[in-house]
Design a protein around this motif. Structure first.
Motif, PDB file in Angstrom:
ATOM      1  N   HIS A 353      35.865   9.766  27.700  1.00 14.92           N
ATOM      2  CA  HIS A 353      36.313  10.217  26.377  1.00 14.92           C
ATOM      3  C   HIS A 353      37.271  11.402  26.470  1.00 14.92           C
ATOM      4  CE1 HIS A 353      33.730   7.770  23.726  1.00 14.92           C
ATOM      5  NE2 HIS A 353      32.901   7.783  24.746  1.00 14.92           N
ATOM      6  N   GLY A 354      37.764  11.693  27.675  1.00 14.88           N
ATOM      7  CA  GLY A 354      38.667  12.811  27.844  1.00 14.88           C
ATOM      8  C   GLY A 354      37.968  14.149  27.840  1.00 14.88           C
ATOM      9  N   GLY A 355      36.645  14.143  28.045  1.00 15.46           N
ATOM     10  CA  GLY A 355      35.880  15.376  28.024  1.00 15.46           C
ATOM     11  C   GLY A 355      35.439  15.806  29.409  1.00 15.46           C
ATOM     12  N   THR A 356      34.560  16.791  29.446  1.00 14.28           N
ATOM     13  CA  THR A 356      34.060  17.338  30.705  1.00 14.28           C
ATOM     14  C   THR A 356      32.551  17.493  30.611  1.00 14.28           C
ATOM     15  OG1 THR A 356      34.387  19.620  29.946  1.00 14.28           O
ATOM     16  CG2 THR A 356      36.209  18.581  31.154  1.00 14.28           C
ATOM     17  N   ALA A 357      31.913  17.535  31.769  1.00 14.01           N
ATOM     18  CA  ALA A 357      30.477  17.774  31.847  1.00 14.01           C
ATOM     19  C   ALA A 357      30.198  18.636  33.064  1.00 14.01           C
ATOM     20  CB  ALA A 357      29.699  16.459  31.935  1.00 14.01           C
ATOM     21  N   SER A 358      29.286  19.578  32.922  1.00 15.48           N
ATOM     22  CA  SER A 358      28.906  20.458  34.026  1.00 15.48           C
ATOM     23  C   SER A 358      27.418  20.696  33.971  1.00 15.48           C
ATOM     24  CB  SER A 358      29.674  21.783  33.949  1.00 15.48           C
ATOM     25  OG  SER A 358      29.394  22.449  32.721  1.00 15.48           O
ATOM     26  N   ALA A 359      26.847  21.054  35.112  1.00 16.51           N
ATOM     27  CA  ALA A 359      25.414  21.295  35.191  1.00 16.51           C
ATOM     28  C   ALA A 359      25.162  22.428  36.162  1.00 16.51           C
ATOM     29  CB  ALA A 359      24.675  20.028  35.630  1.00 16.51           C
ATOM     30  N   GLY A 360      24.134  23.221  35.873  1.00 16.30           N
ATOM     31  CA  GLY A 360      23.812  24.336  36.756  1.00 16.30           C
ATOM     32  C   GLY A 360      22.670  25.146  36.189  1.00 16.30           C
ATOM     33  N   PRO A 361      22.442  26.333  36.750  1.00 15.78           N
ATOM     34  CA  PRO A 361      21.356  27.176  36.255  1.00 15.78           C
ATOM     35  C   PRO A 361      21.543  27.523  34.786  1.00 15.78           C
ATOM     36  CG  PRO A 361      22.215  27.989  38.346  1.00 15.78           C
ATOM     37  CD  PRO A 361      23.162  26.930  37.882  1.00 15.78           C
ATOM     38  N   GLY A 362      20.406  27.710  34.080  1.00 18.87           N
ATOM     39  CA  GLY A 362      20.451  28.074  32.678  1.00 18.87           C
ATOM     40  C   GLY A 362      20.783  29.538  32.483  1.00 18.87           C
ATOM     41  N   PRO A 363      20.732  30.004  31.251  1.00 20.31           N
ATOM     42  CA  PRO A 363      21.039  31.418  30.953  1.00 20.31           C
ATOM     43  C   PRO A 363      20.144  32.358  31.764  1.00 20.31           C
ATOM     44  CG  PRO A 363      20.894  30.139  28.934  1.00 20.31           C
ATOM     45  CD  PRO A 363      20.424  29.239  30.033  1.00 20.31           C
ATOM     46  N   GLY A 364      20.760  33.382  32.346  1.00 24.38           N
ATOM     47  CA  GLY A 364      20.004  34.318  33.164  1.00 24.38           C
ATOM     48  C   GLY A 364      19.582  33.764  34.500  1.00 24.38           C
ATOM     49  N   GLY A 365      20.131  32.597  34.875  1.00 18.24           N
ATOM     50  CA  GLY A 365      19.767  32.012  36.160  1.00 18.24           C
ATOM     51  C   GLY A 365      18.440  31.286  36.145  1.00 18.24           C
ATOM     52  N   ARG A 366      17.820  31.121  34.981  1.00 24.47           N
ATOM     53  CA  ARG A 366      16.526  30.465  34.890  1.00 24.47           C
ATOM     54  C   ARG A 366      16.693  29.035  34.379  1.00 24.47           C
ATOM     55  NH1 ARG A 366      12.494  33.876  31.378  1.00 24.47           N
ATOM     56  NH2 ARG A 366      11.166  32.158  32.121  1.00 24.47           N
ATOM     57  N   GLY A 367      15.894  28.153  34.924  1.00 29.46           N
ATOM     58  CA  GLY A 367      15.913  26.776  34.459  1.00 29.46           C
ATOM     59  C   GLY A 367      17.191  26.038  34.835  1.00 29.46           C
ATOM     60  N   PHE A 368      17.521  25.081  34.009  1.00 34.41           N
ATOM     61  CA  PHE A 368      18.658  24.198  34.286  1.00 34.41           C
ATOM     62  C   PHE A 368      19.341  23.879  32.962  1.00 34.41           C
ATOM     63  CE2 PHE A 368      20.714  20.129  35.230  1.00 34.41           C
ATOM     64  CZ  PHE A 368      21.249  20.377  36.483  1.00 34.41           C
ATOM     65  N   GLU A 369      20.666  23.812  32.997  1.00 35.65           N
ATOM     66  CA  GLU A 369      21.425  23.517  31.784  1.00 35.65           C
ATOM     67  C   GLU A 369      22.495  22.479  32.074  1.00 35.65           C
ATOM     68  OE1 GLU A 369      22.878  26.284  28.364  1.00 35.65           O
ATOM     69  OE2 GLU A 369      24.491  26.246  29.868  1.00 35.65           O
ATOM     70  N   LEU A 370      22.541  21.479  31.207  1.00 33.40           N
ATOM     71  CA  LEU A 370      23.611  20.478  31.235  1.00 33.40           C
ATOM     72  C   LEU A 370      24.489  20.706  30.015  1.00 33.40           C
ATOM     73  CD1 LEU A 370      24.876  17.801  32.313  1.00 33.40           C
ATOM     74  CD2 LEU A 370      23.337  16.612  30.751  1.00 33.40           C
ATOM     75  N   ARG A 371      25.793  20.797  30.235  1.00 28.76           N
ATOM     76  CA  ARG A 371      26.741  21.032  29.145  1.00 28.76           C
ATOM     77  C   ARG A 371      27.843  19.989  29.214  1.00 28.76           C
ATOM     78  NH1 ARG A 371      31.685  23.971  28.670  1.00 28.76           N
ATOM     79  NH2 ARG A 371      32.060  24.706  26.519  1.00 28.76           N
ATOM     80  N   ALA A 372      28.129  19.369  28.081  1.00 32.66           N
ATOM     81  CA  ALA A 372      29.210  18.389  27.981  1.00 32.66           C
ATOM     82  C   ALA A 372      30.026  18.691  26.732  1.00 32.66           C
ATOM     83  CB  ALA A 372      28.663  16.969  27.924  1.00 32.66           C
ATOM     84  N   VAL A 373      31.333  18.591  26.866  1.00 32.51           N
ATOM     85  CA  VAL A 373      32.245  18.811  25.745  1.00 32.51           C
ATOM     86  C   VAL A 373      33.108  17.565  25.589  1.00 32.51           C
ATOM     87  CG1 VAL A 373      34.097  20.226  24.802  1.00 32.51           C
ATOM     88  CG2 VAL A 373      32.280  21.300  26.151  1.00 32.51           C
ATOM     89  N   LEU A 374      33.090  16.984  24.394  1.00 32.03           N
ATOM     90  CA  LEU A 374      33.863  15.775  24.109  1.00 32.03           C
ATOM     91  C   LEU A 374      34.879  16.075  23.017  1.00 32.03           C
ATOM     92  CD1 LEU A 374      30.930  13.186  23.917  1.00 32.03           C
ATOM     93  CD2 LEU A 374      32.273  13.837  25.916  1.00 32.03           C
ATOM     94  N   PRO A 375      36.139  15.751  23.249  1.00 30.50           N
ATOM     95  CA  PRO A 375      37.150  15.992  22.209  1.00 30.50           C
ATOM     96  C   PRO A 375      36.972  15.026  21.044  1.00 30.50           C
ATOM     97  CG  PRO A 375      38.117  14.810  24.057  1.00 30.50           C
ATOM     98  CD  PRO A 375      36.717  15.153  24.463  1.00 30.50           C
ATOM     99  N   LEU A 376      37.370  15.460  19.870  1.00 28.09           N
ATOM    100  CA  LEU A 376      37.288  14.642  18.665  1.00 28.09           C
ATOM    101  C   LEU A 376      38.654  14.541  18.014  1.00 28.09           C
ATOM    102  CD1 LEU A 376      34.040  15.984  16.940  1.00 28.09           C
ATOM    103  CD2 LEU A 376      34.300  13.866  18.224  1.00 28.09           C
TER     104      LEU A 376
END
Length: 383
Positions: A353-376
């Motif tokens: 969809h022309g977007g991006t996705a990234s994954a890594g540690p959550g805020p403060g280095g705790r846990g795990f976070e997946l982030r995806a941005v899709l253009p509209l």
């Protein structure tokens, strides 16, 4: 050209591909009609009248075209032999163009191998000058004849190149569709099986400690399995012939199904919070399905790997884009981990969809976070 016109052309092409004999017979009749014209047009008085034997030889030149796809080289030789007989044995009216020969050369250029095309070229370099010598012996006719046969060959090679390009494009499209269906089935099965395993493992403990929770766990297993079966039938229906498939043609899940997805995961004992940011608005169907699958894969990974107690799903609506964030309080990314096939699929979905996705540690280095941005496209959103 409108959609209706393109569909009509596709129907005609499909019929022609399914009925090659009918197409070749029709082409032979069309060529015969063109070669009949000099016989029905009145001839000057000083010329001999056209005869039936001469007309019969024109038919003898045309009939081999019916087999032009099955044996193109043999058809060309038969046409050349009949043409020589027409020139040498009978006094028939001349033709504006050597129609059968042109069709035969075109067919060889489209269908035959390189060495057969080379033989055809050498043969025409001999046959054309001989035909001109038997007729007018003029340089003008020689140049014109070489030009029209060269043009027929060139058109044939262009047709072959276009057909090859269409075939490659169709194969690539089929490959992309197979990959898409594989991602969908991975997401469906991985999510459903992970939830069912969690619920099944918790069931025996719940039976002893809290029977009412055990009943809820078994109901969650059943609901998850039914949902997975519905989605799998939908996916498998795409692999069947559309004309014979009785699989449901339901739309892909979208953001409207996210609360149900969150509730199913919450039923497994994980504290899941679903929030939105910005002005909530409808998304295009394809974008909504991608958002759903990204959240589904992220929650599946949390259930399987994170050992988390809680997870947050946030949808952010911004101008020109939608952002997905799934954050848990689990053990975080494993050192040296690549993210597995699931996260690779998430990145592929976002990129489609022309977007991006990234994954890594959550805020403060705790846990795990997946982030995806899709253009509209705001025009699609408003539409």
């Amino acid at each position: 050209m409108g959609a209706g016109g393109r569909e009509r052309i596709q129907e005609i092409r499909g019929w022609a591909a399914a009925n090659p004999w009918a197409v070749d017979i029709g082409l032979a009749l069309l060529v015969q009609a063109a070669m009949t014209i000099p016989f029905v047009v009145p001839r000057p008085p000083e010329l001999e009248p056209a005869t039936w034997p001469a007309y019969g030889l024109t038919t003898l030149m045309v009939v081999p075209l019916v087999w032009r796809r099955r044996a193109p080289m043999a058809v060309l030789l038969a046409i050349l032999a009949a043409s020589a007989l027409y020139r040498l044995a009978l006094e028939g009216p001349g033709q504006p163009l050597p129609y059968p020969g042109l069709v035969s050369v075109y067919t060889i250029a489209v269908l035959s191998s390189a060495w057969k095309r080379l033989v055809t070229g050498l043969l025409m370099l001999v046959a054309v000058p001989v035909s001109v010598w038997l007729n007018t012996r003029s340089a003008r006719e020689l140049a014109f004849s070489l030009f029209v046969f060269g043009a027929a060959y060139a058109f044939g090679r262009l047709t072959d190149a276009r057909q090859t390009a269409h075939r490659i494009e169709a194969e690539q499209a089929a490959s992309r569709e197979r990959a898409r269906i594989a991602r969908e089935m991975h997401d469906i099965l991985s999510h459903a099986v992970s939830l069912m395993i969690v619920q099944a493992e918790a069931g025996p403990l719940a039976v002893r400690a809290a029977p009412e929770r055990a009943e809820a766990a078994f109901e969650a297993i059943s609901a998850t399995g039914r949902d997975a079966m519905v989605q799998l039938r939908r996916m498998l229906g795409l692999l069947r012939d559309e004309g014979t498939s009785d699989a449901p043609r339901d739309p892909q899940p979208g953001i409207g199904e996210l609360p149900g997805l969150v509730e199913r995961v919450r039923g497994g004992g994980l504290d899941v919070r679903y929030t939105t940011e910005g002005a909530v608005r409808p998304l295009p169907a394809a974008t909504g399905a991608t958002v759903f699958r990204i959240v589904q894969e992220a929650l599946t990974n949390v259930v399987r790997h994170a050992r988390a107690g809680s997870v947050s799903v946030r949808l952010g609506y911004r101008k020109g884009e939608v952002e997905v964030r799934v954050t848990d309080d689990g053990r975080g990314p494993r050192p040296g981990g690549s993210g597995g096939h699931g996260l690779v699929g998430v990145r592929e979905r976002a990129a489609a969809h022309g977007g991006t996705a990234s994954a890594g540690p959550g805020p403060g280095g705790r846990g795990f976070e997946l982030r995806a941005v899709l253009p509209l496209d705001e025009r699609e959103v408003r539409g």
